[in-house]
Scaffold this motif. Structure first.
Motif, PDB file in Angstrom:
ATOM      1  N   GLN A  87     -32.111 -52.384 -33.693  1.00 12.59           N
ATOM      2  CA  GLN A  87     -31.405 -52.514 -34.951  1.00 12.59           C
ATOM      3  C   GLN A  87     -32.211 -53.339 -35.944  1.00 12.59           C
ATOM      4  OE1 GLN A  87     -27.693 -54.483 -34.154  1.00 12.59           O
ATOM      5  NE2 GLN A  87     -28.625 -56.415 -33.550  1.00 12.59           N
ATOM      6  N   ILE A  88     -32.015 -53.028 -37.211  1.00  8.88           N
ATOM      7  CA  ILE A  88     -32.543 -53.856 -38.294  1.00  8.88           C
ATOM      8  C   ILE A  88     -31.336 -54.388 -39.060  1.00  8.88           C
ATOM      9  CG2 ILE A  88     -33.836 -53.861 -40.462  1.00  8.88           C
ATOM     10  CD1 ILE A  88     -35.714 -51.807 -39.287  1.00  8.88           C
ATOM     11  N   ILE A  89     -31.306 -55.687 -39.257  1.00 10.54           N
ATOM     12  CA  ILE A  89     -30.153 -56.334 -39.885  1.00 10.54           C
ATOM     13  C   ILE A  89     -30.539 -56.815 -41.277  1.00 10.54           C
ATOM     14  CG2 ILE A  89     -28.401 -58.128 -39.683  1.00 10.54           C
ATOM     15  CD1 ILE A  89     -28.864 -58.170 -36.690  1.00 10.54           C
ATOM     16  N   LEU A  90     -29.798 -56.356 -42.264  1.00 12.83           N
ATOM     17  CA  LEU A  90     -30.040 -56.677 -43.667  1.00 12.83           C
ATOM     18  C   LEU A  90     -28.911 -57.553 -44.175  1.00 12.83           C
ATOM     19  CD1 LEU A  90     -31.523 -56.165 -46.398  1.00 12.83           C
ATOM     20  CD2 LEU A  90     -30.161 -54.079 -46.609  1.00 12.83           C
ATOM     21  N   ALA A  91     -29.241 -58.728 -44.711  1.00  8.00           N
ATOM     22  CA  ALA A  91     -28.224 -59.622 -45.271  1.00  8.00           C
ATOM     23  C   ALA A  91     -27.856 -59.160 -46.675  1.00  8.00           C
ATOM     24  CB  ALA A  91     -28.729 -61.057 -45.307  1.00  8.00           C
ATOM     25  N   GLU A  92     -26.565 -59.114 -46.971  1.00  7.94           N
ATOM     26  CA  GLU A  92     -26.066 -58.728 -48.284  1.00  7.94           C
ATOM     27  C   GLU A  92     -25.038 -59.734 -48.774  1.00  7.94           C
ATOM     28  OE1 GLU A  92     -26.763 -56.509 -50.517  1.00  7.94           O
ATOM     29  OE2 GLU A  92     -28.373 -55.537 -49.391  1.00  7.94           O
ATOM     30  N   THR A  93     -25.066 -59.989 -50.088  1.00  7.73           N
ATOM     31  CA  THR A  93     -24.179 -60.992 -50.670  1.00  7.73           C
ATOM     32  C   THR A  93     -22.732 -60.541 -50.663  1.00  7.73           C
ATOM     33  OG1 THR A  93     -25.934 -61.839 -52.094  1.00  7.73           O
ATOM     34  CG2 THR A  93     -23.679 -62.323 -52.752  1.00  7.73           C
ATOM     35  N   ASN A  94     -22.491 -59.325 -51.112  1.00  9.13           N
ATOM     36  CA  ASN A  94     -21.125 -58.835 -51.269  1.00  9.13           C
ATOM     37  C   ASN A  94     -20.691 -58.008 -50.065  1.00  9.13           C
ATOM     38  OD1 ASN A  94     -20.743 -59.832 -53.997  1.00  9.13           O
ATOM     39  ND2 ASN A  94     -22.165 -58.230 -54.641  1.00  9.13           N
ATOM     40  N   GLU A  95     -19.368 -57.889 -49.904  1.00 12.54           N
ATOM     41  CA  GLU A  95     -18.822 -57.047 -48.838  1.00 12.54           C
ATOM     42  C   GLU A  95     -18.405 -55.703 -49.414  1.00 12.54           C
ATOM     43  OE1 GLU A  95     -15.875 -57.148 -45.008  1.00 12.54           O
ATOM     44  OE2 GLU A  95     -15.821 -58.819 -46.409  1.00 12.54           O
ATOM     45  N   THR A  98     -31.341 -69.387 -43.855  1.00 14.08           N
ATOM     46  CA  THR A  98     -31.136 -69.949 -42.518  1.00 14.08           C
ATOM     47  C   THR A  98     -30.984 -68.850 -41.476  1.00 14.08           C
ATOM     48  OG1 THR A  98     -30.070 -71.919 -43.439  1.00 14.08           O
ATOM     49  CG2 THR A  98     -29.653 -71.431 -41.120  1.00 14.08           C
ATOM     50  N   ALA A  99     -30.242 -67.800 -41.833  1.00 16.66           N
ATOM     51  CA  ALA A  99     -30.052 -66.685 -40.902  1.00 16.66           C
ATOM     52  C   ALA A  99     -31.380 -65.989 -40.605  1.00 16.66           C
ATOM     53  CB  ALA A  99     -29.052 -65.691 -41.492  1.00 16.66           C
ATOM     54  N   LEU A 100     -32.226 -65.872 -41.619  1.00 10.04           N
ATOM     55  CA  LEU A 100     -33.551 -65.277 -41.415  1.00 10.04           C
ATOM     56  C   LEU A 100     -34.394 -66.160 -40.501  1.00 10.04           C
ATOM     57  CD1 LEU A 100     -35.409 -62.888 -42.456  1.00 10.04           C
ATOM     58  CD2 LEU A 100     -36.356 -64.583 -44.036  1.00 10.04           C
ATOM     59  N   GLN A 101     -34.368 -67.429 -40.752  1.00 13.20           N
ATOM     60  CA  GLN A 101     -35.144 -68.378 -39.949  1.00 13.20           C
ATOM     61  C   GLN A 101     -34.692 -68.372 -38.489  1.00 13.20           C
ATOM     62  OE1 GLN A 101     -34.776 -72.486 -41.205  1.00 13.20           O
ATOM     63  NE2 GLN A 101     -36.767 -73.014 -40.358  1.00 13.20           N
ATOM     64  N   ASN A 102     -33.395 -68.210 -38.268  1.00 13.61           N
ATOM     65  CA  ASN A 102     -32.845 -68.230 -36.905  1.00 13.61           C
ATOM     66  C   ASN A 102     -32.923 -66.872 -36.208  1.00 13.61           C
ATOM     67  OD1 ASN A 102     -32.214 -70.917 -37.304  1.00 13.61           O
ATOM     68  ND2 ASN A 102     -30.063 -70.524 -37.815  1.00 13.61           N
ATOM     69  N   GLY A 103     -33.469 -65.864 -36.892  1.00 11.56           N
ATOM     70  CA  GLY A 103     -33.567 -64.541 -36.294  1.00 11.56           C
ATOM     71  C   GLY A 103     -32.252 -63.791 -36.240  1.00 11.56           C
ATOM     72  N   GLU A 104     -31.258 -64.246 -37.020  1.00  7.37           N
ATOM     73  CA  GLU A 104     -29.952 -63.578 -37.046  1.00  7.37           C
ATOM     74  C   GLU A 104     -29.973 -62.343 -37.942  1.00  7.37           C
ATOM     75  OE1 GLU A 104     -27.398 -66.642 -38.405  1.00  7.37           O
ATOM     76  OE2 GLU A 104     -27.723 -67.923 -36.658  1.00  7.37           O
ATOM     77  N   VAL A 105     -30.896 -62.314 -38.893  1.00  3.28           N
ATOM     78  CA  VAL A 105     -31.092 -61.150 -39.749  1.00  3.28           C
ATOM     79  C   VAL A 105     -32.583 -60.887 -39.857  1.00  3.28           C
ATOM     80  CG1 VAL A 105     -28.980 -61.573 -41.075  1.00  3.28           C
ATOM     81  CG2 VAL A 105     -31.164 -62.474 -41.916  1.00  3.28           C
ATOM     82  N   PRO A 143     -34.992 -63.403 -61.561  1.00  2.27           N
ATOM     83  CA  PRO A 143     -36.150 -63.299 -60.670  1.00  2.27           C
ATOM     84  C   PRO A 143     -35.706 -62.686 -59.352  1.00  2.27           C
ATOM     85  CG  PRO A 143     -35.303 -65.536 -60.631  1.00  2.27           C
ATOM     86  CD  PRO A 143     -34.469 -64.781 -61.635  1.00  2.27           C
ATOM     87  N   GLY A 144     -36.602 -61.970 -58.705  1.00  3.63           N
ATOM     88  CA  GLY A 144     -36.270 -61.341 -57.435  1.00  3.63           C
ATOM     89  C   GLY A 144     -37.036 -61.945 -56.283  1.00  3.63           C
ATOM     90  N   VAL A 145     -36.356 -62.123 -55.179  1.00  8.23           N
ATOM     91  CA  VAL A 145     -36.988 -62.622 -53.950  1.00  8.23           C
ATOM     92  C   VAL A 145     -36.481 -61.797 -52.782  1.00  8.23           C
ATOM     93  CG1 VAL A 145     -37.243 -64.550 -52.356  1.00  8.23           C
ATOM     94  CG2 VAL A 145     -37.201 -64.982 -54.813  1.00  8.23           C
ATOM     95  N   GLU A 146     -37.388 -61.270 -52.002  1.00 10.85           N
ATOM     96  CA  GLU A 146     -37.054 -60.608 -50.749  1.00 10.85           C
ATOM     97  C   GLU A 146     -37.879 -61.257 -49.647  1.00 10.85           C
ATOM     98  OE1 GLU A 146     -37.934 -56.479 -51.145  1.00 10.85           O
ATOM     99  OE2 GLU A 146     -36.656 -56.186 -52.907  1.00 10.85           O
ATOM    100  N   ALA A 147     -37.383 -61.205 -48.447  1.00  9.86           N
ATOM    101  CA  ALA A 147     -38.154 -61.725 -47.310  1.00  9.86           C
ATOM    102  C   ALA A 147     -37.727 -60.991 -46.052  1.00  9.86           C
ATOM    103  CB  ALA A 147     -37.933 -63.232 -47.154  1.00  9.86           C
ATOM    104  N   HIS A 148     -38.673 -60.842 -45.132  1.00  8.13           N
ATOM    105  CA  HIS A 148     -38.342 -60.178 -43.872  1.00  8.13           C
ATOM    106  C   HIS A 148     -39.163 -60.776 -42.744  1.00  8.13           C
ATOM    107  CE1 HIS A 148     -42.062 -57.696 -43.742  1.00  8.13           C
ATOM    108  NE2 HIS A 148     -41.943 -57.676 -45.062  1.00  8.13           N
ATOM    109  N   THR A 149     -38.645 -60.623 -41.538  1.00  7.97           N
ATOM    110  CA  THR A 149     -39.344 -61.122 -40.362  1.00  7.97           C
ATOM    111  C   THR A 149     -40.540 -60.225 -40.052  1.00  7.97           C
ATOM    112  OG1 THR A 149     -37.943 -59.821 -38.883  1.00  7.97           O
ATOM    113  CG2 THR A 149     -37.215 -62.066 -39.392  1.00  7.97           C
ATOM    114  N   ASP A 150     -41.466 -60.734 -39.264  1.00  6.79           N
ATOM    115  CA  ASP A 150     -42.665 -59.980 -38.916  1.00  6.79           C
ATOM    116  C   ASP A 150     -42.367 -58.795 -37.995  1.00  6.79           C
ATOM    117  OD1 ASP A 150     -44.286 -61.523 -40.466  1.00  6.79           O
ATOM    118  OD2 ASP A 150     -44.992 -62.806 -38.835  1.00  6.79           O
TER     119      ASP A 150
END
Length: 602
Positions: free
Chosen positions: A46-54, A317-324, A566-573
């Motif tokens: 799975q690939i998990i994408l964090a989103e602001t809105n539901e 934080t979720a990205l850093q912890n590998g949750e997303v 401004p736009g910022v995106e980030a993803h794990t390796d």
């Protein structure tokens, strides 16, 4: 992504080109090839994408559902005739169907569906679906007259859409082939954005007709007969509504709005690569591979998850912890700094095609232009930019246009010389007090209480507005977007974000009958320009029209833009293939090209 509304197509169309595929680590076949036997090997991960809105609806085309997340969900689970890539180019999707310009005089477009186009329940996508898209997107049968509050006072408005009917409203009832594979559309006047009228998409019609038929008891034959025998609507001579069209439209308008996973699977059918599998309200929505999908955009991983994380720092934080695996947070003060301190991630930045703004009501006490002008004088835009944007972009400037953003350098520089924005360069408390002349208007301010940038903007405005004599009422709330069409506020703070192609933003937002005209603004000359801009084929004419609209909005005290986001995106390796996307789609724009190691995040 911030709490922005999904704005229908805007800016300039570029020539379409193809997109290269990305090779999956550990597999021999790339994602997004040509479907069928050459589809990629799918890694069970799975690939998990964090989103602001539901998610709030499976129909992203209505005013109450016009949110970025609803559009993104549609994008991952549906196909149409084209998509927009990260270079703001319109890319044909010929595994779904083709759009062919048959004639210029009159402008005639033929849509042809392939045998690949089918819904996840096995039902083919047909011209029934496209006819529904034409009916909902054109407003052809509407004969409604609305009052200043936007309420219908006579006649009928069938489909309520967030966007504009411009373009499609100048077409005749389409002709369809006997096999229901082809539809031909004839325009009464030239239309520059014809290649953006996809009929089955998140703007015109995101839902399958056969589901509406089941829910309403209206057959395809009955619906087609109603469309072909009902005359074009005329607000000056309203008639009894056509019962068949209205029955379909009534369900279309609200029947796909949801707060949790519905028991009825037909409400979330897919014709794209993924289909909704499960939903934990306030937590996440899980998509799985659509086994009935036969198009070109085959993902090389089995599961896509939207994790709802409203706070930007919580996303980091979720990205850093590998949750997303991927985040697209609203770029706030510490966001970039926090990301730069994390190992094992990739950071992508750039200007978004979006802007934050303060809009003012043209109703009630605020119908008085001096009240609106006074409020515009006290909006501390520089302070907001310094607080919210400069920590990410030290070169950020106050935005001084409603119709261009700062990254559109030439037209932006041209418009700010003449649009009147220089009158609001600094906060002018004394000037506001002079205009109010002792009056103390109530300013009910609507914004998203869960968005730190909106909270910061509200608090800054509250202070200066109070000093000038306004009685500020804080009506910030979680369901801010659902209230944009209501009369509970006088001032709204939110953001528009666009796909980066087309010119429909002018009629959608600023025309008196625009689907996203939430302020009640009614400027006859803007209405004329909104209609004319859709028939212009010379880019210079389009630019001049947008500049004129910009000037008229300032002259009529519409409100103020604050900054280009401004736009910022980030993803794990562990994830590859993600690229920065400036428009509303965000990083998910090429989800079928993503690859991931065979290990679930978190």
């Amino acid at each position: 992504m911030s709490d922005k509304t999904w704005r229908k197509r805007a800016l300039v169309v570029a020539a379409g080109v193809g997109v290269s595929a990305v090779v999956l680590a550990g597999c021999t076949s790339p994602g997004g090839t040509d479907g069928g036997d050459s589809a990629p090997e799918v890694v069970d991960t799975q690939i998990i994408l964090a989103e602001t809105n539901e998610v709030t609806s499976f129909n992203a085309a209505t005013p109450q559902s016009n949110l970025d997340i609803n559009g993104k969900l549609w994008y991952a689970t549906h196909e149409t005739f084209a998509y927009v890539n990260d270079k703001m180019e319109v890319v044909p999707n010929e595994s779904f169907g083709t759009m062919e310009k048959v004639s210029d005089e009159p402008l005639t477009i033929k849509y042809t569906l392939t045998d690949n186009a089918q819904w996840s329940d096995g039902t083919p996508v047909t011209t029934d679906d496209l006819l529904l898209g034409w009916a909902s997107g054109s407003g052809y049968f509407d004969d409604a007259t609305v009052d200043e509050e936007g309420a219908v006072v006579s006649g009928t408005q069938y489909f309520t859409i967030a966007g504009s009917t411009s373009g499609l409203e100048d077409t005749e009832v389409p002709e369809v082939s006997e096999d229901k594979k082809s539809l031909t559309l004839v325009y009464d006047t030239p239309f520059v954005d014809w290649n953006l009228q996809w009929l089955l998409d998140q703007d015109a019609n995101p839902v399958p007709f056969h589901v509406l038929a089941e829910k309403t008891g209206v057959t395809a034959e009955q619906f087609t007969e109603a469309l072909t025998t009902t005359p074009r609507g005329n607000p000056e001579a309203p008639v009894e509504p056509n019962a068949t069209i209205k029955t379909v439209a009534d369900f279309w308008n609200t029947g796909f709005d949801v707060t949790s996973m519905p028991d009825d699977e037909s409400l979330y059918l897919s014709n794209g690569p993924f289909i909704v599998d499960s939903w934990e309200p306030t937590q996440s929505m899980t998509l799985k591979i659509n086994e009935n999908y036969k198009g070109d955009r085959d993902p090389a991983y089995s599961t896509l998850v939207f994790r709802f994380v409203g706070d930007s720092q919580a996303q980091v934080t979720a990205l850093q912890n590998g949750e997303v695996d991927i985040i697209n947070p609203q770029a706030g003060g510490d966001t970039l700094q926090l990301l730069e301190s994390i190992d094992g991630i990739q950071i992508l930045t750039g200007p978004q095609l979006s802007y934050d703004h303060v809009d003012l009501s043209f109703r009630g006490e605020w119908a008085d232009p001096t009240v609106r002008e006074a409020f515009m004088k006290i909006i501390p835009r520089q302070q907001i930019v310094d607080t919210v944007v400069k920590p990410i972009n030290p070169d950020a400037e106050v935005l001084n246009s409603q119709t261009f953003v700062t990254s559109q350098t030439e037209p932006y520089e041209k418009t700010i010389k003449t649009n009147g924005s220089d009158a609001y360069g600094d906060v002018d408390i004394d000037g506001a007090k002079e205009l109010l002349a002792g009056r103390t208007p109530t300013a009910r301010i609507l914004y998203n209480i869960n968005n730190p940038n909106r909270v910061a903007a509200f608090e800054a405005i509250q202070a200066t507005a109070t000093e000038a004599g306004f009685v500020v009422q804080d009506i910030g709330r979680e369901d801010w977007s659902a209230q944009l069409e209501s009369d509970i506020y006088d001032v709204s703070i939110f953001g528009w974000i666009s796909p980066g192609v087309g010119n429909e933003d002018i009629p959608q937002i600023f025309a008196s009958d625009g689907g996203s005209n939430f302020t009640g603004v009614n400027i006859p000359e803007v209405d004329e320009l909104a209609a004319d801009i859709q028939t212009m084929t010379d880019e210079a004419d389009v630019e001049d029209a947008r500049i004129k609209v910009d000037q008229l909005l300032f002259e009529n005290y519409y409100g103020l833009p604050i900054f280009q986001s401004p736009g910022v995106e980030a993803h794990t390796d562990r994830v590859s293939g993600v690229t920065f996307m400036a428009n509303q789609t965000g990083p998910i724009w090429n989800f079928w090209e993503w690859t991931a190691e065979d290990a679930a995040a978190g």
